[in-house]
Scaffold this active site. Structure first.
Site, PDB file in Angstrom:
ATOM      1  N   CYS A   1       0.846  -1.190   0.000  1.00  0.00           N
ATOM      2  CA  CYS A   1       0.000   0.000   0.000  1.00  0.00           C
ATOM      3  C   CYS A   1       0.878   1.235   0.000  1.00  0.00           C
ATOM      4  CB  CYS A   1      -0.905   0.006   1.233  1.00  0.00           C
ATOM      5  SG  CYS A   1      -1.975   1.454   1.359  1.00  0.00           S
TER       6      CYS A   1
ATOM      7  N   HIS B   1     -10.157   1.341   1.306  1.00  0.00           N
ATOM      8  CA  HIS B   1      -9.654   2.643   1.755  1.00  0.00           C
ATOM      9  C   HIS B   1     -10.800   3.610   2.032  1.00  0.00           C
ATOM     10  CE1 HIS B   1      -5.325   2.772   1.825  1.00  0.00           C
ATOM     11  NE2 HIS B   1      -5.207   2.271   0.612  1.00  0.00           N
TER      12      HIS B   1
ATOM     13  N   HIS C   1      -9.055  -3.419  -2.585  1.00  0.00           N
ATOM     14  CA  HIS C   1      -8.095  -2.628  -1.811  1.00  0.00           C
ATOM     15  C   HIS C   1      -8.507  -1.151  -1.791  1.00  0.00           C
ATOM     16  CE1 HIS C   1      -3.766  -1.811  -0.543  1.00  0.00           C
ATOM     17  NE2 HIS C   1      -4.222  -0.595  -0.833  1.00  0.00           N
ATOM     18  N   GLU C   2      -8.834  -0.606  -2.966  1.00  0.00           N
ATOM     19  CA  GLU C   2      -9.166   0.818  -3.036  1.00  0.00           C
ATOM     20  C   GLU C   2     -10.520   1.125  -2.395  1.00  0.00           C
ATOM     21  OE1 GLU C   2      -6.843   2.795  -3.672  1.00  0.00           O
ATOM     22  OE2 GLU C   2      -5.524   1.211  -4.423  1.00  0.00           O
TER      23      GLU C   2
END
Length: 213
Positions: free
Chosen positions: A125, A171, A167-168
């Site tokens: 990351c 966030h 993953h995004e």
């Protein structure tokens, strides 16, 4: 004219864009990475949104990375960008399902698993520089949301692209990949270069003592 909160958000983005070059990526420990981002609902006028998206793309390329979420540059809005030219050897492509992804803007994205299969690979990351760890994620997901023009997005992603969008999107929910990681796999960039460059993490799992799905 928007609410005071909207105006403050727009002013914040204007300030970020006033500088030259890539934006600063905030690191783990900054509270903005741990707060759910606000849904995008026109807080940025179209011209400002376009400039912000361009800045996210420039910053992602400069890092370099294959995805970047607005909270990673200190902006708590549900906006992320992804792009992956996938310059990897054939054995890596086959093992990880890593195929090129064009530049995409994800606005208010959310995902749900398609099936029960999971895949585990080392993941890093830009907000946790210098480290990687193995994360087991859904092998296939359905992503819904909008693009930067407000058009609906409803698409199934598999392989490495599925990992990127998970993953995004995480966030934007205040979740870092380490929250989902097998912590016994946590490895420095140097250890990754020296020991764990294999297409899959099976060797690392045996050596470091963790299980794979």
């Amino acid at each position: 004219m928007g609410t005071p909160t909207d105006r403050a958000m727009a002013e914040r983005v204007e300030q970020l864009l006033a500088g030259d070059g890539p934006l600063t990526i905030v690191a783990a420990g900054d509270p903005v990475l741990r707060r759910p981002a606000a849904p995008f609902d026109g807080q940025l006028e179209p011209e400002l949104l376009a400039r912000f998206v361009t800045a996210l793309r420039v910053t992602m390329h400069a890092a370099p990375g294959v995805g970047l979420a607005a909270p990673q540059v200190g902006v708590g809005l549900r906006i992320a960008v992804i792009e992956d030219p996938a310059p990897v050897p054939e054995e890596v492509r086959l093992a990880r399902g890593r195929v090129p992804q064009p530049f995409r803007v994800l606005v208010n994205p959310s995902y749900e698993p398609v099936g029960t299969a999971r895949a585990a690979f080392f993941e890093g990351c830009l907000s946790v520089p210098g480290w990687q760890a193995v994360v087991a994620r859904h092998a296939e997901v359905r992503l819904t949301g909008q693009d930067e023009h407000g058009r609906a997005v409803d698409e199934v992603f598999s392989g490495w692209p599925a990992r990127i969008v998970q993953h995004e999107t995480d966030h934007l929910d205040g979740t870092l990949y380490l929250d989902r990681a097998e912590l016994r796999s946590l490895s420095s960039s140097q250890a990754m270069a020296d020991r764990w460059t294999q297409p899959t993490p099976h060797t690392a799992a045996r050596a470091l003592g963790f299980e794979l799905p």
